[in-house]
Design a protein around this motif. Structure first.
Motif, mmCIF file in Angstrom:
data_model
loop_
_atom_site.group_PDB
_atom_site.id
_atom_site.type_symbol
_atom_site.label_atom_id
_atom_site.label_comp_id
_atom_site.label_asym_id
_atom_site.label_seq_id
_atom_site.Cartn_x
_atom_site.Cartn_y
_atom_site.Cartn_z
ATOM 1 N N UNK A 294 -5.200 10.605 13.485
ATOM 2 C CA UNK A 294 -6.217 10.796 12.459
ATOM 3 C C UNK A 294 -5.742 10.086 11.203
ATOM 4 N N UNK A 295 -6.667 9.499 10.461
ATOM 5 C CA UNK A 295 -6.289 8.797 9.239
ATOM 6 C C UNK A 295 -7.220 9.190 8.101
ATOM 7 N N UNK A 296 -6.615 9.402 6.944
ATOM 8 C CA UNK A 296 -7.354 9.631 5.704
ATOM 9 C C UNK A 296 -7.033 8.459 4.798
ATOM 10 N N UNK B 12 -1.706 9.035 7.483
ATOM 11 C CA UNK B 12 -1.978 8.807 8.899
ATOM 12 C C UNK B 12 -1.250 9.873 9.696
ATOM 13 N N UNK B 13 -1.934 10.502 10.638
ATOM 14 C CA UNK B 13 -1.349 11.516 11.509
ATOM 15 C C UNK B 13 -1.277 10.970 12.933
ATOM 16 N N UNK B 14 -0.161 11.202 13.593
ATOM 17 C CA UNK B 14 -0.013 10.813 14.995
ATOM 18 C C UNK B 14 0.670 11.960 15.725
ATOM 19 N N UNK B 15 0.032 12.410 16.805
ATOM 20 C CA UNK B 15 0.623 13.460 17.630
ATOM 21 C C UNK B 15 1.574 12.866 18.655
ATOM 22 N N UNK B 16 2.230 13.717 19.408
ATOM 23 C CA UNK B 16 3.182 13.277 20.432
ATOM 24 C C UNK B 16 2.491 12.438 21.493
ATOM 25 N N UNK C 49 -3.134 2.752 12.434
ATOM 26 C CA UNK C 49 -2.661 1.768 11.461
ATOM 27 C C UNK C 49 -3.702 0.667 11.270
ATOM 28 N N UNK C 50 -4.351 0.244 12.358
ATOM 29 C CA UNK C 50 -5.369 -0.795 12.231
ATOM 30 C C UNK C 50 -6.573 -0.303 11.457
ATOM 31 N N UNK C 51 -6.955 0.960 11.630
ATOM 32 C CA UNK C 51 -8.015 1.521 10.783
ATOM 33 C C UNK C 51 -7.633 1.360 9.313
ATOM 34 N N UNK D 130 0.844 -1.197 0.000
ATOM 35 C CA UNK D 130 0.000 0.000 0.000
ATOM 36 C C UNK D 130 0.875 1.242 0.000
ATOM 37 N N UNK D 131 0.373 2.276 -0.621
ATOM 38 C CA UNK D 131 1.060 3.568 -0.601
ATOM 39 C C UNK D 131 0.406 4.425 0.467
ATOM 40 N N UNK D 132 1.201 4.805 1.458
ATOM 41 C CA UNK D 132 0.680 5.657 2.509
ATOM 42 C C UNK D 132 1.825 6.424 3.140
ATOM 43 N N UNK D 133 1.439 7.441 3.876
ATOM 44 C CA UNK D 133 2.398 8.321 4.524
ATOM 45 C C UNK D 133 1.994 8.477 5.985
#
Length: 184
Positions: free
Chosen positions: A43-45, A51-55, A70-72, A16-19
């Motif tokens: 948050x994930x789009x 995929x966004x992950x905060x501290x 990641x599981x989403x 898969x292509x993801x960032x």
């Protein structure tokens, strides 16, 4: 640190292509994404593969948030059913999953003050049945990553939510063709 439960997701996304965007300066993802607020830890789009992950508040919470988002993404890719843990049109699996969510919610409603926060947030932060269902589907990996260094807590959670852990182990991981890495 090796977390088997997170590593087990990677074969499903190998092509898969993801960032993944991480913000180590802020608790939430709100500075990276205007759709996130101060309480949004990840948050994930899925369509965009971002995929966004905060501290987050702690390293364990960051692990949990990463595993959660990641599981989403894995569920989105594998089942093609809006992040639900069964294929669209599979009415048997849908009914099984809905029963799992019903039992988890019922347990929360009986004991809201003693329910694990990772589970509690599903029913306190999300209103629709779909949101609660999709969020419940990622809580096993979230909890396993968060409590990766506390085997007693994991055993306790498995005892409190056996249907949830069993469904994810026996149904989802089988479908992902991933060796069973969940503890019993």
């Amino acid at each position: 640190m090796k977390i088997e439960e997170i590593n087990a997701m990677f074969p499903a996304i190998a092509h898969a292509k993801f960032e993944i965007k991480l913000d180590y300066n802020n608790e939430s993802v709100s500075t990276m994404d205007p759709n996130g607020d101060e309480f949004t830890l990840g948050l994930a789009y899925f369509n965009d593969g971002v995929l966004y992950v905060g501290r987050n508040e702690s390293l364990n919470q960051r692990y949990g948030t990463f595993a959660h988002e990641m599981m989403h993404f894995v569920l989105f890719l594998v089942f093609e059913n809006r992040c639900l843990p069964y294929c669209k049109g599979d009415t048997v699996r849908e009914a099984e999953w809905n029963e799992v969510v019903r039992k988890v919610k019922e347990q929360y409603e009986k004991n809201p003050h003693t329910t694990e926060n990772i589970i509690k947030w599903v029913f306190e932060c999300y209103d629709s049945d779909y949101q609660q269902s999709a969020e419940t589907a990622v809580r096993v990996n979230d909890m396993l990553a968060f409590y990766h260094d506390n085997d007693n807590k994991i055993v306790e959670l498995e005892g409190l939510h056996p249907e949830l852990f069993r469904y994810m182990r026996e149904k989802v991981l089988t479908d992902l063709k991933i060796p069973n890495v969940y503890r019993m």
